[in-house]
Design a protein around this motif. Sequence first.
Motif, PDB file in Angstrom:
ATOM      1  N   HIS A  54       0.803  -1.219   0.000  1.00 20.64           N
ATOM      2  CA  HIS A  54       0.000   0.000   0.000  1.00 20.64           C
ATOM      3  C   HIS A  54       0.840   1.276   0.000  1.00 20.64           C
ATOM      4  CE1 HIS A  54      -3.944  -1.790   0.232  1.00 20.64           C
ATOM      5  NE2 HIS A  54      -3.485  -2.626   1.152  1.00 20.64           N
ATOM      6  N   MET A  55       1.995   1.248   0.621  1.00 21.21           N
ATOM      7  CA  MET A  55       2.781   2.464   0.766  1.00 21.21           C
ATOM      8  C   MET A  55       4.072   2.464  -0.047  1.00 21.21           C
ATOM      9  SD  MET A  55       2.229   2.973   4.794  1.00 21.21           S
ATOM     10  CE  MET A  55       1.793   4.676   5.046  1.00 21.21           C
ATOM     11  N   GLY A  56       4.470   1.304  -0.545  1.00 21.92           N
ATOM     12  CA  GLY A  56       5.712   1.218  -1.303  1.00 21.92           C
ATOM     13  C   GLY A  56       5.541   1.705  -2.730  1.00 21.92           C
ATOM     14  N   ARG A  57       6.659   1.931  -3.384  1.00 22.04           N
ATOM     15  CA  ARG A  57       6.655   2.364  -4.782  1.00 22.04           C
ATOM     16  C   ARG A  57       7.124   1.215  -5.664  1.00 22.04           C
ATOM     17  NH1 ARG A  57      10.710   6.891  -5.309  1.00 22.04           N
ATOM     18  NH2 ARG A  57      11.868   5.314  -4.209  1.00 22.04           N
ATOM     19  N   LEU A  58       6.504   1.077  -6.820  1.00 23.94           N
ATOM     20  CA  LEU A  58       6.953   0.070  -7.770  1.00 23.94           C
ATOM     21  C   LEU A  58       8.282   0.493  -8.380  1.00 23.94           C
ATOM     22  CD1 LEU A  58       6.384  -2.583  -9.160  1.00 23.94           C
ATOM     23  CD2 LEU A  58       5.127  -1.330 -10.901  1.00 23.94           C
ATOM     24  N   ASN A  59       8.394   1.756  -8.711  1.00 25.86           N
ATOM     25  CA  ASN A  59       9.632   2.279  -9.264  1.00 25.86           C
ATOM     26  C   ASN A  59      10.473   2.810  -8.108  1.00 25.86           C
ATOM     27  OD1 ASN A  59      11.661   3.302 -10.783  1.00 25.86           O
ATOM     28  ND2 ASN A  59      10.443   4.868 -11.797  1.00 25.86           N
ATOM     29  N   ASP A  60      11.158   1.897  -7.414  1.00 22.02           N
ATOM     30  CA  ASP A  60      11.914   2.274  -6.219  1.00 22.02           C
ATOM     31  C   ASP A  60      13.394   2.502  -6.478  1.00 22.02           C
ATOM     32  OD1 ASP A  60      12.755  -0.290  -6.667  1.00 22.02           O
ATOM     33  OD2 ASP A  60      12.108  -1.078  -4.733  1.00 22.02           O
TER      34      ASP A  60
END
Length: 77
Positions: A54-60
């Motif tokens: 929910h809070m993470g980014r796919l493009n990290d």
Amino acid sequence: MTQPVAQPGMVADAPVLNLTSGYVQRAAGLLPRQGARAPWKTRQNYLSDIMAFHMGRLNDGVVRFDTVRPTRERNAT
């Protein structure tokens, strides 16, 4: 089709299942692998995973996605 590609030095080739059962050991070459740290490490913690989803980014900036051909096409050439 795309798949995640690990950057050099990011992935330690470790089994996902830390089991010593004979059937797991015999199938070790067929089972998924994991890395030593995120995002390649499987935490198997429901609450941590939900927060990351929910809070993470796919493009990290760590995981890179490349286009790949399906296995059937690679084997045909």
